[in-house]
Write a protein that holds these residues in place. Structure first.
Motif, PDB file in Angstrom:
ATOM      1  N   ALA A   4      50.880  38.668  17.552  1.00 16.00           N
ATOM      2  CA  ALA A   4      50.053  37.964  16.574  1.00 16.00           C
ATOM      3  C   ALA A   4      50.607  36.584  16.243  1.00 16.00           C
ATOM      4  O   ALA A   4      49.874  35.702  15.842  1.00 16.00           O
ATOM      5  CB  ALA A   4      49.932  38.795  15.299  1.00 16.00           C
ATOM      6  N   GLY A   5      51.906  36.389  16.400  1.00 15.15           N
ATOM      7  CA  GLY A   5      52.489  35.111  16.043  1.00 15.15           C
ATOM      8  C   GLY A   5      52.574  34.123  17.177  1.00 15.15           C
ATOM      9  O   GLY A   5      53.050  33.006  16.997  1.00 15.15           O
ATOM     10  N   THR A   7      51.522  31.386  20.023  1.00 13.32           N
ATOM     11  CA  THR A   7      50.575  30.296  20.194  1.00 13.32           C
ATOM     12  C   THR A   7      50.790  29.667  21.563  1.00 13.32           C
ATOM     13  O   THR A   7      51.795  29.921  22.233  1.00 13.32           O
ATOM     14  CB  THR A   7      50.756  29.218  19.103  1.00 13.32           C
ATOM     15  OG1 THR A   7      52.099  28.705  19.166  1.00 13.32           O
ATOM     16  CG2 THR A   7      50.505  29.793  17.714  1.00 13.32           C
ATOM     17  N   GLY A  77      38.699  34.591  13.722  1.00 19.03           N
ATOM     18  CA  GLY A  77      39.820  33.669  13.628  1.00 19.03           C
ATOM     19  C   GLY A  77      40.120  33.396  12.170  1.00 19.03           C
ATOM     20  O   GLY A  77      39.771  34.204  11.294  1.00 19.03           O
ATOM     21  N   PRO A  78      40.749  32.269  11.845  1.00 14.79           N
ATOM     22  CA  PRO A  78      41.037  31.936  10.454  1.00 14.79           C
ATOM     23  C   PRO A  78      39.762  31.872   9.617  1.00 14.79           C
ATOM     24  O   PRO A  78      38.724  31.399  10.091  1.00 14.79           O
ATOM     25  CB  PRO A  78      41.709  30.557  10.554  1.00 14.79           C
ATOM     26  CG  PRO A  78      42.226  30.478  11.951  1.00 14.79           C
ATOM     27  CD  PRO A  78      41.272  31.260  12.788  1.00 14.79           C
ATOM     28  N   ASP A 152      46.874  35.767  17.365  1.00 14.73           N
ATOM     29  CA  ASP A 152      46.192  35.039  16.300  1.00 14.73           C
ATOM     30  C   ASP A 152      45.337  33.952  16.946  1.00 14.73           C
ATOM     31  O   ASP A 152      45.854  32.990  17.518  1.00 14.73           O
ATOM     32  CB  ASP A 152      47.208  34.389  15.346  1.00 14.73           C
ATOM     33  CG  ASP A 152      47.892  35.414  14.458  1.00 14.73           C
ATOM     34  OD1 ASP A 152      47.282  36.463  14.184  1.00 14.73           O
ATOM     35  OD2 ASP A 152      49.043  35.160  14.048  1.00 14.73           O
TER      36      ASP A 152
END
Length: 436
Positions: A4-5, A7, A77-78, A152
């Motif tokens: 999840a962290g 990128t 998403g966010p 994420d």
């Protein structure tokens, strides 16, 4: 670091670790083995919704009518972030029914024209295995891999699988009775109209490149008048054969199409035209000449053009022949979809180009002289910046046979599908590094 962290490259690697050949093969087979001619895509949309749900994707069947439906999957998403649509149509160019396809699609039904997937190593053959179902399979696999990886996401991802993407009117005997508007992008329009408008979009359609613009189309009918008469009285009565007049019309228009394309070439587009069909006369009554023969043509057009202007050009091209024949030729528009363009500096274009360069290992180059129209036009008409990406056409068939138009539509290379999945994933992940 947890998935999840992650990128950037770590996130891409985590997603691609979830993509296996069997996933791609299962997706292609699942789509090809379910017939979906224009107007009757609901069964394959239902299968997609179930497949997405099994992978943990929030999925929806978006019903248009009893026979047509879209499939939609959403990866959040966010909460304050933007959204990207990954889109592919579902309907097939021909129907897979020999009673409807033969003899106009060919003298006989070949293996690749049937809605049944056959596997030859990395090649999968079957109706629409390449276009559009192989591309829809790549969207499906990419979204499910993102869901399984648990990364994420920088944006909300909407996977859209649309009905009625082909440039087609309703097919007799297929779909819901009374529905006339079953093609020309009705699924894409319905998807965006009913709850799934996004900030950006990517459409997966053939072509190993990133396209930011494409032609639209105008369908034009030319009515050629004649005298309804009898062959036995040809020498005794007024005689004007609409069939021979139509032949002259076709010769003029086919020659004009080349000049038209050169005159309207702009950007990456060279809009083509072609006479597609001729209708007229009583097939049961060969002794009779027809009072009317209708010639239909498809004229592609750039975003700088309009349908009324195209019709006027066709009329002008036929004016000398009309004077020569001494008969009026009625020219009218019967369908139109405008061309469209997205700014090359738009975030979705920049992200797709960067993704393409990472996968291809070389600088991106624009492919020019394009004349294919897709649902990207419907998406851009809603004001959504849209990139088009896809797979290259296969170089040869499973037995080394040359690739004609039909086989090019109906075969997919799983190795190329894997590259397109990576391109889609990198495009989504890359949106996180771009300013809104």
């Amino acid at each position: 670091m947890s998935a999840a962290g992650r990128t950037g490259e770590e996130a891409v690697a985590a997603v691609l670790a979830q993509v296996e050949r069997d996933h791609l093969l299962e997706a292609v087979r699942g789509l090809v083995d379910r017939p979906s001619p224009t107007g009757a895509e609901r069964p394959v949309a239902e299968w997609l919704v179930g497949h997405l749900a099994a992978a943990g994707v929030d999925s929806h069947l978006q019903v248009i009518d009893d026979a047509q439906a879209n499939a939609v999957g959403v990866l959040p998403g966010p909460a304050d972030g933007e959204s990207v649509l990954l889109y592919a149509p579902l309907d097939t160019y021909t129907t897979g029914d020999p009673d409807l396809d033969i003899p106009y699609a060919g003298p006989r039904m070949r293996e690749d024209m049937l809605p049944r997937a056959t596997v030859y190593d990395d090649l999968v053959v079957g109706l629409a295995a390449g276009n559009p179902k192989g591309h829809a399979a790549c969207v499906l696999v990419a979204v499910e891999a993102m869901a399984r990886a648990g990364i994420d996401l920088p944006v909300t991802v909407v996977a859209g699988f649309g009905a009625g993407g082909m440039p087609s009117f309703a097919v007799d005997g297929i779909g819901s009775p009374g529905r006339a508007n079953t093609g020309h992008g009705v699924g894409a329009s319905f998807l965006l109209e009913r709850g799934f408008t996004t900030d950006h979009a990517v459409i997966a359609k053939p072509g190993w490149t990133v396209s930011h613009e494409e032609v639209g189309l105008t369908w034009v009918d030319v009515d050629v008048p004649g005298e309804h008469s009898y062959v036995g009285s040809r020498h005794r009565m007024p005689y004007r054969n609409a069939a021979s007049g139509a032949a002259r019309v076709i010769e003029v228009l086919e020659a004009w199409c080349d000049e038209y394309a050169a005159r309207h070439e702009v950007g990456t587009m060279r809009p083509q035209g072609a006479v597609s069909s001729v209708h007229g006369g009583f097939e049961r009554l060969a002794a009779s000449t027809s009072a009317l023969v209708r010639v239909r043509l498809d004229i592609r057009m750039t975003p700088e053009q309009s349908a009324p202007a195209v019709v006027r050009e066709v009329r002008a091209a036929l004016a000398p022949l009309m004077a020569e024949l001494g008969v009026p030729l009625a020219v009218r528009q019967v369908a139109s979809v405008p061309g469209s363009r997205t700014d090359r500096d738009a975030p979705i274009i920049r992200s797709a180009v960067a993704a393409w360069e990472s996968v291809a290992g070389r600088p991106h180059e624009l492919v020019r002289e394009n004349s294919g129209a897709t649902d990207a036009n419907m998406i851009r008409m809603r004001g959504i910046p849209t990139a088009r990406v896809g797979m290259p056409k296969v170089a040869a068939g499973p037995n080394g046979q040359p690739v004609d138009f039909t086989l090019g539509m109906n075969v997919v290379d799983l190795k190329e599908a894997r590259r397109l999945v990576e391109l889609l994933v990198r495009t989504v992940v890359g949106m996180g590094g771009l300013p809104r």
